[in-house]
Design a protein around this motif. Sequence first.
Motif, PDB file in Angstrom:
ATOM      1  N   VAL A 205       0.870  -1.188   0.000  1.00  0.00           N
ATOM      2  CA  VAL A 205       0.000   0.000   0.000  1.00  0.00           C
ATOM      3  C   VAL A 205       0.901   1.230   0.000  1.00  0.00           C
ATOM      4  O   VAL A 205       1.774   1.389   0.845  1.00  0.00           O
ATOM      5  CB  VAL A 205      -0.986   0.010   1.187  1.00  0.00           C
ATOM      6  CG1 VAL A 205      -2.181  -0.871   0.907  1.00  0.00           C
ATOM      7  CG2 VAL A 205      -0.320  -0.414   2.486  1.00  0.00           C
TER       8      VAL A 205
ATOM      9  N   ASN B 203      -1.949   6.871  -3.946  1.00  0.00           N
ATOM     10  CA  ASN B 203      -2.988   6.223  -3.145  1.00  0.00           C
ATOM     11  C   ASN B 203      -3.355   4.942  -3.887  1.00  0.00           C
ATOM     12  O   ASN B 203      -4.348   4.880  -4.616  1.00  0.00           O
ATOM     13  CB  ASN B 203      -4.212   7.125  -2.982  1.00  0.00           C
ATOM     14  CG  ASN B 203      -3.994   8.226  -1.970  1.00  0.00           C
ATOM     15  OD1 ASN B 203      -4.218   8.037  -0.774  1.00  0.00           O
ATOM     16  ND2 ASN B 203      -3.530   9.385  -2.440  1.00  0.00           N
TER      17      ASN B 203
ATOM     18  N   GLY C  28      -6.301   1.680  -7.591  1.00  0.00           N
ATOM     19  CA  GLY C  28      -6.366   2.806  -6.679  1.00  0.00           C
ATOM     20  C   GLY C  28      -5.851   4.116  -7.227  1.00  0.00           C
ATOM     21  O   GLY C  28      -4.816   4.179  -7.872  1.00  0.00           O
TER      22      GLY C  28
ATOM     23  N   GLN D 118     -10.923   3.457  -4.747  1.00  0.00           N
ATOM     24  CA  GLN D 118     -10.044   4.596  -4.533  1.00  0.00           C
ATOM     25  C   GLN D 118      -9.627   4.646  -3.067  1.00  0.00           C
ATOM     26  O   GLN D 118     -10.267   4.020  -2.204  1.00  0.00           O
ATOM     27  CB  GLN D 118     -10.749   5.902  -4.931  1.00  0.00           C
ATOM     28  CG  GLN D 118     -11.048   6.020  -6.411  1.00  0.00           C
ATOM     29  CD  GLN D 118     -11.687   7.360  -6.755  1.00  0.00           C
ATOM     30  OE1 GLN D 118     -12.633   7.799  -6.111  1.00  0.00           O
ATOM     31  NE2 GLN D 118     -11.152   8.013  -7.776  1.00  0.00           N
ATOM     32  N   PHE D 119      -8.555   5.378  -2.783  1.00  0.00           N
ATOM     33  CA  PHE D 119      -8.028   5.435  -1.427  1.00  0.00           C
ATOM     34  C   PHE D 119      -7.712   6.862  -1.009  1.00  0.00           C
ATOM     35  O   PHE D 119      -7.442   7.723  -1.841  1.00  0.00           O
ATOM     36  CB  PHE D 119      -6.722   4.621  -1.318  1.00  0.00           C
ATOM     37  CG  PHE D 119      -6.860   3.166  -1.639  1.00  0.00           C
ATOM     38  CD1 PHE D 119      -7.517   2.298  -0.794  1.00  0.00           C
ATOM     39  CD2 PHE D 119      -6.299   2.657  -2.811  1.00  0.00           C
ATOM     40  CE1 PHE D 119      -7.627   0.947  -1.091  1.00  0.00           C
ATOM     41  CE2 PHE D 119      -6.401   1.309  -3.119  1.00  0.00           C
ATOM     42  CZ  PHE D 119      -7.063   0.453  -2.254  1.00  0.00           C
TER      43      PHE D 119
ATOM     44  N   PRO E 273      -4.031   4.677   1.988  1.00  0.00           N
ATOM     45  CA  PRO E 273      -4.067   3.242   2.264  1.00  0.00           C
ATOM     46  C   PRO E 273      -2.916   2.899   3.207  1.00  0.00           C
ATOM     47  O   PRO E 273      -1.752   3.077   2.862  1.00  0.00           O
ATOM     48  CB  PRO E 273      -3.899   2.608   0.884  1.00  0.00           C
ATOM     49  CG  PRO E 273      -3.154   3.635   0.086  1.00  0.00           C
ATOM     50  CD  PRO E 273      -3.581   4.971   0.614  1.00  0.00           C
TER      51      PRO E 273
ATOM     52  N   ASP F  71      -8.149   1.628   4.577  1.00  0.00           N
ATOM     53  CA  ASP F  71      -8.237   2.889   3.828  1.00  0.00           C
ATOM     54  C   ASP F  71      -8.449   3.990   4.861  1.00  0.00           C
ATOM     55  O   ASP F  71      -9.573   4.438   5.094  1.00  0.00           O
ATOM     56  CB  ASP F  71      -9.400   2.782   2.825  1.00  0.00           C
ATOM     57  CG  ASP F  71      -9.497   3.967   1.895  1.00  0.00           C
ATOM     58  OD1 ASP F  71      -8.605   4.831   1.917  1.00  0.00           O
ATOM     59  OD2 ASP F  71     -10.485   4.020   1.128  1.00  0.00           O
TER      60      ASP F  71
ATOM     61  N   ASN G 244     -10.338   7.553   4.500  1.00  0.00           N
ATOM     62  CA  ASN G 244     -11.718   7.332   4.047  1.00  0.00           C
ATOM     63  C   ASN G 244     -12.552   6.593   5.089  1.00  0.00           C
ATOM     64  O   ASN G 244     -13.731   6.317   4.860  1.00  0.00           O
ATOM     65  CB  ASN G 244     -11.747   6.550   2.733  1.00  0.00           C
ATOM     66  CG  ASN G 244     -11.505   7.431   1.526  1.00  0.00           C
ATOM     67  OD1 ASN G 244     -11.820   8.625   1.542  1.00  0.00           O
ATOM     68  ND2 ASN G 244     -10.942   6.860   0.472  1.00  0.00           N
TER      69      ASN G 244
ATOM     70  N   GLN H 249     -11.312  -1.739   2.653  1.00  0.00           N
ATOM     71  CA  GLN H 249     -11.714  -2.227   1.345  1.00  0.00           C
ATOM     72  C   GLN H 249     -11.095  -3.602   1.098  1.00  0.00           C
ATOM     73  O   GLN H 249      -9.994  -3.901   1.566  1.00  0.00           O
ATOM     74  CB  GLN H 249     -11.289  -1.255   0.249  1.00  0.00           C
ATOM     75  CG  GLN H 249     -11.966   0.107   0.337  1.00  0.00           C
ATOM     76  CD  GLN H 249     -11.910   0.849  -0.975  1.00  0.00           C
ATOM     77  OE1 GLN H 249     -12.622   0.536  -1.928  1.00  0.00           O
ATOM     78  NE2 GLN H 249     -11.062   1.867  -1.043  1.00  0.00           N
TER      79      GLN H 249
ATOM     80  N   SER I 224     -16.590  -3.277   0.920  1.00  0.00           N
ATOM     81  CA  SER I 224     -15.936  -2.389   1.885  1.00  0.00           C
ATOM     82  C   SER I 224     -16.743  -2.351   3.168  1.00  0.00           C
ATOM     83  O   SER I 224     -17.944  -2.654   3.189  1.00  0.00           O
ATOM     84  CB  SER I 224     -15.776  -0.973   1.314  1.00  0.00           C
ATOM     85  OG  SER I 224     -17.034  -0.349   1.160  1.00  0.00           O
TER      86      SER I 224
END
Length: 332
Positions: A174, A182, A198, A206-207, A210, A225, A228, A232, A244
């Motif tokens: 990540v 991201n 991502g 999307q992140f 991460p 994540d 956010n 996920q 998620s």
Amino acid sequence: LILLIPPSWDLTAKGYLFLYFQVLKAFDYSSPWKGQQQMYKLDIGWPKIPEYFTGQTFCVAVDSLHRLVYVGQRGDNVPKVLVFSEEGYFLYSWNNTVEMPHGIFVLNTATDSSVWITDVGTGKYGHTVKQYSPSGKLMQVLGTPGNAGSSLIPLQFDQPAEVFVEESGDIYIVDGDGGMNNRLLKLSNDYKEIWLTGTNGTGIGQFNIPHSVTVDPFGRVWVADRDNKRIQVFDKVTGEWLGSWSSCFSEDGPYSVRFTADYKYLIVAQLNINRLAILAAPPVGSIGDCIMVNTVQLADETKPHLVDVDMKSGAVYVAEIGAQQVQKYIPL
């Protein structure tokens, strides 16, 4: 409360204070499991001498096979990697080619063991994912040290947060911890891209930072994540988004994600509210939404950052950047 300290123990003031608070926890003066059945208890004897923690402890990794615990810490003129026994005895440290460790992971194969570290430093060693021997010999560097970037040929990272390596040699990274990237990458054992997913954002796949990654035995990749405020989940073969979880993280986002030894639960650190969340792991099939089955409330300003689990004993190790220590919790 009277502490009976053997004369042979040479403790500093920090050591006495550490032990005092550990004893308070052991007597449950402020139970972190109010209204819940306790699932873990603090091992107040780990480590044996906490003074070996001299910096901010950002990450921890367990070598279940050899019964070792690796700790990554930051600071000026401090050893960046500390190695302890499972019982809590300090063994050795190393400092070479590590600038700012963020995530750490131990890989055991049939023939060898290695320690993987993500380095988010901005100096000559940073923006890399590195493989070391257990004694600290540098074996492999992914990314160009000191160069932040997004390319795949050659590999470039920007503050890579964490790495997970399967016994097959497949690598999940990540990237990154607040930098330009991201994304979640899967690399082959010869460090070529298998898939990537991502971008920066709040949509599916999307992140926004991460921060932690792990893989379960059922072919699923789990990503914390962080900003956010969700976890996920992706298919490890194809990279396809599977679902998620967000309802468990209204108070604070997930900083780490690790499975318990029996894969029945996930252990998630929530730094800003000083808490470990224990979530029910879903069976094969629909991810559904998260179910929080238990929590461990840590002391104020503890700031649990990343965790790891001993896949033999089930013990949970918590790297706490606020308390500048690693604590061990034993399953009941």
